[in-house]
Design an enzyme around this catalytic site. Structure first.
Site: not given
Length: 483
Positions: A333, A240, A328, A158, A337, A111, A288
């Site tokens: 996964s 993998q 793996r 500053h 995504r 896969s 505003s």
């Protein structure tokens, strides 16, 4: 049930896509791009296997090529709900419209052959979308720096008034960080390799079996598919998956750019409060709902808001890479995504917004001058002492005179709320008579900016402009900012 509700107002949609992102970046991480890329990868694999002597026919390859784009997403969703496996769902869907090729689709592959290689293509293409956008921001800001290279402005350390600098020199501080980001993104893009054809645990065992122990053909297969996908190199060793450290490398440079943009936009917000510089403001824009006079730096605020998200996303690949057990685990996964597309979408949005800001920055020289004049008398004290010594005075006597007058002026400013009247006190004191004729020259702001204009000119010509050369063709693209 689970299913897309893209246009349903009763359904959550990511604002990154629905509200902000460019079409090209939204497409880059879309299902259509993803699954058509899977099909291209299956075609590359079949072509290379055929060329190396496996029983794949021209007709099978042609059939796959003719159906590369027509994906039946409904069928794929139906298959996935049955099989609980996204890749096999799409293998079946592809096979359904390619009955002749069905037996050889995905031959020898795992896969991750389609999943990981597609992710690497999306990362590469994502950088290719971002780089010209970053080049445009650098170009706009370079023009701004050049225009205001010699305009004196109050420098701050500053967030307290310090020595003078120039508006253009300050912009070069922003540009230097953006130039570092440019080099980082280019490097990350060039360092990307392809996962290639590696099999289930990265040993290429299935392909060695298909080629009956011919190691050279397995290496050729890996090389051919890598080249077809437009990569110069593949990772020599993988589990993998490709190492999830690659994701850290990509997203860390995006997060670093987020920090740059947050700093730039915070600076502009601070300057907007001083009324020295403003981001562009549309004629009918409302600052505003309650206060009609307001001119809020909302685009810079959006950049800061999203830049924080971009910076925060870096925690995801760092943690994911750290827990990839052995060859793996699948707990990468769901996280990837979200974190990979969101990082690129967020970076895309803040670059587009920053392009809009840098194309229309408004400078108010009179306000800047007023702020300088408010602080300049104190800054000029050293120059006054030098001038008095040149005219024959004693440094220590002069220092004491100035100290006393400065304290009196400071009392007027801090306790009485009046203007700084140090110069009037100097002019009224007979002690300073020898230099009164030179006072205007001594107090010219341009004598307080050092080499700022020269630094700007050299920095732009030697370091900034050369960075933009590869993007010349895309540099003049305007963007319509969705507000």
């Amino acid at each position: 049930g689970i299913g897309p509700c893209i246009h349903d107002s009763a359904c959550y949609r990511s604002p990154l896509v629905s509200r902000y992102a460019s079409k090209e970046m939204a497409y880059n991480f879309s299902d259509r791009k993803k699954f058509t890329t899977w099909r291209k990868l299956w075609i590359y694999l079949a072509k290379a296997e055929k060329a190396l002597g496996l029983p794949v026919t021209e007709a099978q390859v042609a059939e796959m090529e003719s159906h590369a784009e027509d994906i039946d997403f409904a069928m794929a969703a139906e298959e996935e709900s049955k099989l609980r496996h996204d890749v096999m769902a799409h293998v079946h869907t592809f096979a359904h419209c390619c009955p002749t090729a069905a037996p050889i689709i995905h031959l020898g592959a795992t896969s991750c052959y389609v999943g990981d290689n597609t992710d690497l293509i999306m990362l590469r293409d994502g950088f290719d979308i971002l780089l010209p956008k970053l080049a445009r921001v650098i170009d706009r800001l370079s023009n701004f720096a050049e225009k205001y290279a010699g305009l004196p402005t109050l420098g701050f350390t500053h967030y307290q008034p310090a020595q003078l600098t120039t508006v253009g020199k300050r912009a070069c501080l922003w540009l230097q960080d953006l130039a570092m980001d440019m080099r980082n993104l280019q490097r990350a893009r060039e360092d990307l390799r392809f996962r290639g054809v590696k099999g289930t645990t990265g040993t290429q065992a299935s392909f060695l079996q298909l080629f009956q122990g011919d190691h050279d053909k397995v290496e050729d297969l890996d090389r051919m598919v890598t080249e077809m996908a437009g990569f110069k190199k593949a990772y020599m060793v993988t589990g993998q998956t490709y190492s999830r450290k690659v994701d850290i490398d990509c997203l860390s440079h995006l997060a670093s750019m987020g920090a740059t943009i947050h700093k730039i936009c915070t600076d502009i917000r601070l300057l907007a409060n001083l009324k020295e510089i403003e981001e562009p403001f549309e004629k009918e824009q409302i600052g505003s709902s309650a206060m009609p006079y307001k001119r809020n730096p909302m685009r810079c605020e959006r950049c800061c808001s999203l830049a924080r998200h971009l910076i925060a996303l870096l925690a995801d690949p760092l943690q994911t890479a750290s827990v990839q057990w052995l060859e793996r685990t699948l707990d990468d996964s769901a996280n990837r995504r979200i974190s990979l597309p969101e990082s690129f979408l967020t970076a895309d949005i803040i670059l587009s917004t920053l392009q809009n800001i840098t194309e229309g920055l408004v400078v108010y020289p009179k306000v800047i001058e007023r702020h300088i004049l408010h602080e300049l008398p104190f800054m000029a004290t050293e120059n006054i002492i030098m001038a008095m010594v040149k005219a024959g005075g004693n440094r220590q006597d002069c220092h004491e005179k100035i100290r006393v007058l400065s304290q009196q002026a400071a009392t007027v400013v801090k306790h009485e709320g009046g203007d700084n009247d140090l110069l009037a006190r100097v002019q009224a004191d007979p002690y300073f008579a020898p230099i009164l004729g030179h006072l205007d020259n001594i107090l010219d702001p341009k004598t307080f900016i050092g080499r700022a204009p020269q630094q700007v000119a050299r920095f732009l010509s030697e370091e900034v402009r050369p960075l933009l050369e590869p993007y010349k063709a895309e540099i003049d693209v305007k963007i319509e900012l969705e507000l």
